[in-house]
Design a protein around this motif. Structure first.
Motif, PDB file in Angstrom:
ATOM      1  N   SER A  34       0.746  -1.160  -0.033  1.00  0.00           N
ATOM      2  CA  SER A  34       0.070   0.048   0.020  1.00  0.00           C
ATOM      3  C   SER A  34       0.737   1.344   0.029  1.00  0.00           C
ATOM      4  CB  SER A  34      -0.907   0.137   1.244  1.00  0.00           C
ATOM      5  OG  SER A  34      -0.253  -0.030   2.426  1.00  0.00           O
ATOM      6  N   PHE A  35       2.056   1.338   0.340  1.00  0.00           N
ATOM      7  CA  PHE A  35       2.854   2.593   0.631  1.00  0.00           C
ATOM      8  C   PHE A  35       3.689   2.685  -0.817  1.00  0.00           C
ATOM      9  CE2 PHE A  35       6.588   5.090   2.041  1.00  0.00           C
ATOM     10  CZ  PHE A  35       5.748   6.037   2.498  1.00  0.00           C
ATOM     11  N   GLY A  36       3.770   1.442  -1.547  1.00  0.00           N
ATOM     12  CA  GLY A  36       4.430   1.633  -2.807  1.00  0.00           C
ATOM     13  C   GLY A  36       5.847   1.431  -2.700  1.00  0.00           C
ATOM     14  N   CYS A  63      13.420 -11.844  -6.562  1.00  0.00           N
ATOM     15  CA  CYS A  63      11.884 -11.304  -5.978  1.00  0.00           C
ATOM     16  C   CYS A  63      11.387 -10.644  -7.344  1.00  0.00           C
ATOM     17  CB  CYS A  63      12.301 -10.183  -5.070  1.00  0.00           C
ATOM     18  SG  CYS A  63      13.390  -8.753  -5.616  1.00  0.00           S
ATOM     19  N   THR A  64      10.143 -10.152  -7.355  1.00  0.00           N
ATOM     20  CA  THR A  64       9.248  -9.962  -8.492  1.00  0.00           C
ATOM     21  C   THR A  64       9.587  -8.398  -8.731  1.00  0.00           C
ATOM     22  OG1 THR A  64       7.541 -11.742  -8.006  1.00  0.00           O
ATOM     23  CG2 THR A  64       7.098  -9.947  -9.250  1.00  0.00           C
ATOM     24  N   PRO A  65      10.205  -8.037  -9.651  1.00  0.00           N
ATOM     25  CA  PRO A  65      10.274  -6.640 -10.236  1.00  0.00           C
ATOM     26  C   PRO A  65       8.856  -5.893 -10.203  1.00  0.00           C
ATOM     27  CG  PRO A  65      11.472  -7.862 -11.761  1.00  0.00           C
ATOM     28  CD  PRO A  65      10.534  -8.892 -10.772  1.00  0.00           C
ATOM     29  N   ASN A  66       8.542  -4.838  -9.629  1.00  0.00           N
ATOM     30  CA  ASN A  66       7.225  -4.285  -9.586  1.00  0.00           C
ATOM     31  C   ASN A  66       7.356  -2.638  -9.426  1.00  0.00           C
ATOM     32  OD1 ASN A  66       7.308  -3.147  -6.355  1.00  0.00           O
ATOM     33  ND2 ASN A  66       8.435  -4.721  -6.563  1.00  0.00           N
ATOM     34  N   ASN A  67       6.399  -2.220  -9.557  1.00  0.00           N
ATOM     35  CA  ASN A  67       6.244  -0.382  -9.611  1.00  0.00           C
ATOM     36  C   ASN A  67       6.080   0.029  -8.206  1.00  0.00           C
ATOM     37  OD1 ASN A  67       3.719  -1.181  -8.871  1.00  0.00           O
ATOM     38  ND2 ASN A  67       2.625  -0.276 -10.901  1.00  0.00           N
ATOM     39  N   GLY A  68       6.287  -0.935  -7.287  1.00  0.00           N
ATOM     40  CA  GLY A  68       6.394  -0.384  -5.802  1.00  0.00           C
ATOM     41  C   GLY A  68       4.887  -0.884  -5.068  1.00  0.00           C
ATOM     42  N   LEU A  69       3.983  -0.883  -5.986  1.00  0.00           N
ATOM     43  CA  LEU A  69       2.559  -1.156  -5.592  1.00  0.00           C
ATOM     44  C   LEU A  69       2.234  -2.424  -5.671  1.00  0.00           C
ATOM     45  CD1 LEU A  69       0.913   2.323  -6.789  1.00  0.00           C
ATOM     46  CD2 LEU A  69       1.215   1.487  -4.354  1.00  0.00           C
ATOM     47  N   GLN A  94       6.191  -5.732   8.250  1.00  0.00           N
ATOM     48  CA  GLN A  94       6.976  -4.942   9.273  1.00  0.00           C
ATOM     49  C   GLN A  94       6.314  -3.713   9.294  1.00  0.00           C
ATOM     50  OE1 GLN A  94       9.770  -5.810  10.648  1.00  0.00           O
ATOM     51  NE2 GLN A  94      10.367  -3.909  11.659  1.00  0.00           N
ATOM     52  N   TYR A  95       5.566  -3.296   8.248  1.00  0.00           N
ATOM     53  CA  TYR A  95       4.936  -1.836   8.340  1.00  0.00           C
ATOM     54  C   TYR A  95       3.463  -2.053   8.285  1.00  0.00           C
ATOM     55  CZ  TYR A  95       9.794  -0.503   8.619  1.00  0.00           C
ATOM     56  OH  TYR A  95      11.040  -0.142   8.730  1.00  0.00           O
ATOM     57  N   GLY A  96       2.715  -3.226   8.118  1.00  0.00           N
ATOM     58  CA  GLY A  96       1.435  -3.137   7.945  1.00  0.00           C
ATOM     59  C   GLY A  96       0.974  -2.789   6.537  1.00  0.00           C
ATOM     60  N   GLU A  97       1.710  -2.903   5.407  1.00  0.00           N
ATOM     61  CA  GLU A  97       1.467  -2.498   4.375  1.00  0.00           C
ATOM     62  C   GLU A  97       1.029  -3.612   3.382  1.00  0.00           C
ATOM     63  OE1 GLU A  97       4.703   1.113   4.851  1.00  0.00           O
ATOM     64  OE2 GLU A  97       4.966  -0.222   3.349  1.00  0.00           O
ATOM     65  N   GLU A 112       9.935 -19.278  -3.001  1.00  0.00           N
ATOM     66  CA  GLU A 112       9.549 -18.004  -2.269  1.00  0.00           C
ATOM     67  C   GLU A 112       9.365 -16.846  -3.284  1.00  0.00           C
ATOM     68  OE1 GLU A 112      11.952 -15.998   1.434  1.00  0.00           O
ATOM     69  OE2 GLU A 112      13.321 -17.378  -0.083  1.00  0.00           O
ATOM     70  N   VAL A 113       8.096 -16.083  -2.893  1.00  0.00           N
ATOM     71  CA  VAL A 113       7.917 -15.018  -3.600  1.00  0.00           C
ATOM     72  C   VAL A 113       7.458 -13.731  -2.631  1.00  0.00           C
ATOM     73  CG1 VAL A 113       6.873 -16.516  -5.278  1.00  0.00           C
ATOM     74  CG2 VAL A 113       5.448 -15.512  -3.140  1.00  0.00           C
ATOM     75  N   GLY A 114       7.903 -12.543  -3.422  1.00  0.00           N
ATOM     76  CA  GLY A 114       7.928 -11.187  -2.812  1.00  0.00           C
ATOM     77  C   GLY A 114       8.048 -10.141  -3.832  1.00  0.00           C
ATOM     78  N   LEU A 115       7.700  -8.909  -3.308  1.00  0.00           N
ATOM     79  CA  LEU A 115       7.703  -7.954  -4.142  1.00  0.00           C
ATOM     80  C   LEU A 115       9.372  -7.423  -3.827  1.00  0.00           C
ATOM     81  CD1 LEU A 115       4.530  -5.820  -4.149  1.00  0.00           C
ATOM     82  CD2 LEU A 115       5.429  -7.170  -5.963  1.00  0.00           C
ATOM     83  N   CYS A 116      10.032  -6.790  -4.855  1.00  0.00           N
ATOM     84  CA  CYS A 116      11.520  -6.326  -4.541  1.00  0.00           C
ATOM     85  C   CYS A 116      11.307  -4.984  -3.718  1.00  0.00           C
ATOM     86  CB  CYS A 116      12.263  -5.977  -6.022  1.00  0.00           C
ATOM     87  SG  CYS A 116      12.532  -7.623  -6.707  1.00  0.00           S
ATOM     88  N   SER A 117      12.263  -4.858  -2.784  1.00  0.00           N
ATOM     89  CA  SER A 117      12.180  -3.609  -1.771  1.00  0.00           C
ATOM     90  C   SER A 117      13.510  -2.411  -2.240  1.00  0.00           C
ATOM     91  CB  SER A 117      12.354  -4.009  -0.379  1.00  0.00           C
ATOM     92  OG  SER A 117      12.490  -2.669   0.241  1.00  0.00           O
ATOM     93  N   PRO A 118      13.225  -1.391  -2.568  1.00  0.00           N
ATOM     94  CA  PRO A 118      14.408  -0.629  -2.815  1.00  0.00           C
ATOM     95  C   PRO A 118      15.334  -0.308  -1.658  1.00  0.00           C
ATOM     96  CG  PRO A 118      12.296   0.817  -2.595  1.00  0.00           C
ATOM     97  CD  PRO A 118      11.919  -0.852  -2.653  1.00  0.00           C
ATOM     98  N   TYR A 119      14.669  -0.676  -0.545  1.00  0.00           N
ATOM     99  CA  TYR A 119      15.596  -0.429   0.762  1.00  0.00           C
ATOM    100  C   TYR A 119      16.782  -1.657   1.006  1.00  0.00           C
ATOM    101  CZ  TYR A 119      12.076   2.876   1.847  1.00  0.00           C
ATOM    102  OH  TYR A 119      11.150   4.090   1.703  1.00  0.00           O
TER     103      TYR A 119
END
Length: 267
Positions: free
Chosen positions: A158-160, A205-211, A234-237, A185-192
């Motif tokens: 939700s935070f993108g 991880c799965t490339p994405n637009n953040g959302l 971690q952040y409820g998103e 194992e799957v998940g959205l890539c994180s820029p952090y």
């Protein structure tokens, strides 16, 4: 020394007399009653399932006796989800076998129905009755074979900014462990992450637009079990839905507790 020997002899005689007074009477004595089990899982296929539990008593009687059960208020199961038979102890017997049958169609599509039974009476006016206070706990749930094929996981944040699960910098993703040891194992890539693309323990991880993003795993023919586990949010998103090969939503998650996921394989 003789004094000690005399004391021991008297004690021995006293204990022997006490032991002789303890007589088990299976016909006129006090009746104790209890379940043979304390808790049972009842996986229920489409045709239903039946389990058997004994109720034991310590005395016998010349006539049939009826077992009385009470559904504990803590139960979540409804009366259409199960049936119970075998509530009669035959004359001259020390037990009866209860048959508890679960109804697939009435059980919840996801999760479990909990049934807690208390033993409240055994009709036998000739004897005193003592009941154990240990209930019988049953958990009913639907059981269907795993559908092989492509399972789609639609993921959102939700935070993108991609997924942060077990740590603020990312963490492990949703894992699916098959009975043959295969782990997806799957998940959205994180820029952090220190390096985008190393979000997951497998290095992918799965490339994405953040959302949002979509991943697909293929469960092969012959798979008998699959454990779906989500490490946390971690952040409820985070949100995701799991789509079966038939196109039905079989499970999902949205800012809830971490842990094992219940997947509706019946879809």
């Amino acid at each position: 020394m003789k004094k000690y020997i005399l004391i021991i002899a008297v004690l021995f005689a006293f204990v022997s007399c006490e032991e002789e007074n303890i007589v088990f009477d299976s016909e006129n004595g006090q009746t104790f009653a209890n379940f043979s089990e304390e808790s049972i899982l009842v996986p229920t296929p489409a045709e239903g399932a039946s389990i058997m539990v004994d109720v034991f008593v310590t005395t016998k009687a010349d006539s049939d006796r009826t077992i009385s059960l009470e559904v504990d208020p803590s139960s979540t199961a409804t009366s259409d989800q199960y049936t119970i038979s075998g509530l009669t102890i035959p004359a001259g017997a020390f037990q009866t076998t209860l048959t508890i049958t679960s109804n697939f169609d009435a059980l919840p599509a996801l999760g479990r129905a909990n049934l807690v039974l208390n033993l409240v009476d055994v009709s036998d006016p000739s004897n005193d009755l003592v009941l154990t206070d240990t209930p019988l706990e049953l958990e009913f749930f639907r059981e269907c074979p795993i559908t092989p094929g492509d399972w789609v996981i639609n993921m959102t944040d939700s935070f993108g900014d991609g997924w942060q699960t077990s740590t603020g910098n990312g963490g492990a993703g949703l894992t699916v462990t098959l009975d043959d040891g295969t782990v997806f194992e799957v998940g959205l890539c994180s820029p952090y992450d220190e390096e985008v693309g190393t979000f997951l323990t497998e290095g992918e991880c799965t490339p994405n637009n953040g959302l949002e993003g979509t991943a697909t795993i293929t469960i092969p023919e012959g798979t008998t079990s699959a454990e779906w586990f989500f490490p946390g949010d971690q952040y409820g998103e985070i949100g995701f839905e799991i789509i079966s090969p038939s196109g039905e939503v079989a499970g999902g998650y949205e800012s809830a507790d971490a842990g094992l996921l219940t997947i509706d394989y019946c879809k």
